[in-house]
Design an enzyme around this catalytic site. Sequence first.
Site, short mmCIF file in Angstrom:
data_model
loop_
_atom_site.label_atom_id
_atom_site.label_comp_id
_atom_site.label_asym_id
_atom_site.label_seq_id
_atom_site.Cartn_x
_atom_site.Cartn_y
_atom_site.Cartn_z
N GLN A 78 -8.01 -0.89 2.75
CA GLN A 78 -8.93 -1.55 3.68
C GLN A 78 -10.18 -2.10 2.98
OE1 GLN A 78 -8.61 -2.31 6.93
NE2 GLN A 78 -6.57 -1.42 7.05
N GLY A 96 0.79 -1.22 0.00
CA GLY A 96 0.00 0.00 0.00
C GLY A 96 0.82 1.27 0.00
N THR A 148 12.73 -6.80 -10.14
CA THR A 148 12.31 -8.18 -10.39
C THR A 148 10.96 -8.45 -9.75
OG1 THR A 148 14.61 -8.90 -10.45
CG2 THR A 148 12.94 -10.59 -10.05
N CYS A 180 0.64 1.57 11.53
CA CYS A 180 1.77 2.33 11.00
C CYS A 180 2.16 3.49 11.89
CB CYS A 180 1.45 2.84 9.60
SG CYS A 180 1.10 1.51 8.43
#
Length: 410
Positions: free
Chosen positions: A179, A71, A237, A325
Site C-alpha cells: 500500500q 504482493g 519466464t 482479499c
Amino acid sequence: MRTVYLDHAATTPVHPDVVAAMAPYWSDSAGNASSMHEPGRIARHAVDDARDTIARALGATPSEVVFTSGGTEGINAAIKGAAIAAMARGRHVVTTAIEHHAVLHACGWLANLGFETTIVPVDRNGMVDPHDVRRAIRPDTVLVSVMFANNEVGTIQPIAEVAAFTRHAGVPLHVDAVQAAGTLPIDVHSMGIDLMTISAHKFQGPKGVGVLTIRNGTPWLPMQSGGAQESNRRAGTENVPGIVGLATALRLAVAHRDEANLHLSRLRDSAIERILSAVPHARLTGHPTQRLANNASFAFQGVEGESILLSLDMAGIAASSGSACTSGATEPSHVVAALGLPDDWVRGTLRLSFGAANDLGDVEAVATVLPSAVARLRALAPRRRDAGSATPPITGAVEGYPATVKPAHG
C-alpha cells in the site's frame, strides 16, 4: 449512471502512459527475455532497464530487485524464504496484529516446520510500538515482518524505528509495502529494510506483477524451482510487459507523489469531516494523522458493513469494508478487531480509498448517500448488545495454527 470508484486500495486503473509503454511487448517486441536471439535481447534490455528504474525508486541496487507475480507471491517468498534459510539459528518469527492475511497465513504455514510466531499488538489507532517489537525478539528469532501502511485503516508504521531494533538484534526485517509504494518515500537501504514487497496494481500499474527486494547478504532461499531466471531467485519466464508497466507506473508515481498526495489528502479530509458530522455513532478507524493520503476508513455502530456496501453500490458508488482479499469472509476484520473496538462496531466498517480521477464531487456523492443508508439499515436491524472493548484473540487470523501463533503482551 457513472460509477464513483472509491476502492483504489483494492486496485487502481492502469495509467494511459503505462498502457502505452507495455504495448510493444505484447506484439512487436514479444521475445522471451531468456532467449539469445535479437527479439530476446530486446526483451532482456527492457527488463534490465525496468530493474534499474525500480532500484532507483526504492533506494536499492538492481541486483536486489526480484520480479514476482504480485504482493502475495512476494510476501510468501520473503517470509518463507528468509525463515527457512535461517532454521539453523532458530524457528521464531515476529509480526503484528494488523498484517495482511498473506503475511499471517505465511507465518501460520511455517508451523508445519516447527516455527512459532509472536504477534505484536497495536494501539487503538492501529500503530505498533517499536519497543513492543524489540521485546518480542528472542535469541531464536529469524525474521520480523511489519507492514509499512495498513491496507484497511491506512495507518503508517514507524518502519525506520522498528528497523533500528531489528538491525541491533541481527534479525532481518521484511516490510509489506504494497500500500505504501508510490505513495510514501521509500529507501530500503537508509531505512534498514532487508526484504520488501510491492505490487504494481496499487499504483496504476498492471495486475499480476510485483517486486521483492532482497538486501545483498540477507539469508534467503527461493521458493520457486525451475529455470535460472532472476539470478536463480525466481524461476519462470519473465512477464516483460508487466515488468515494463510496473517500472513506468512506479516512475510516474514517484515523480508526481507530492502533488498527488496533496490532492488525495484534501479528498480524504473532506470525506472524514463530512461523514463524521453527518452520521451518528460513527468513528474514524486508523491513525488520525499518520495515515495514507487516500484512505478514509470508518466504523459505524449497529450496522453490517456488507449492507452499507450494497446500499452504496446501488447508488453507483464502489467502496469496500476492508481488504478485497477477504471480501468473501463472514468474520469481522481482524485489523479493526485489533484496534479494540466492540463487536457491534467491528462489523460495521467502511473504507473509502481515493485515486487521481476522483474529485470533491465524488466526496459529495458518498456524503449524500451514506447517512440515509446507515439510518435505514439501523432501523431494519435490532441493535446488538455492546460486546465490550476487549480485543478478540488475534490467533483466529491464522486459522489452523492457534498453538503456534501467539499474541505478544508488551
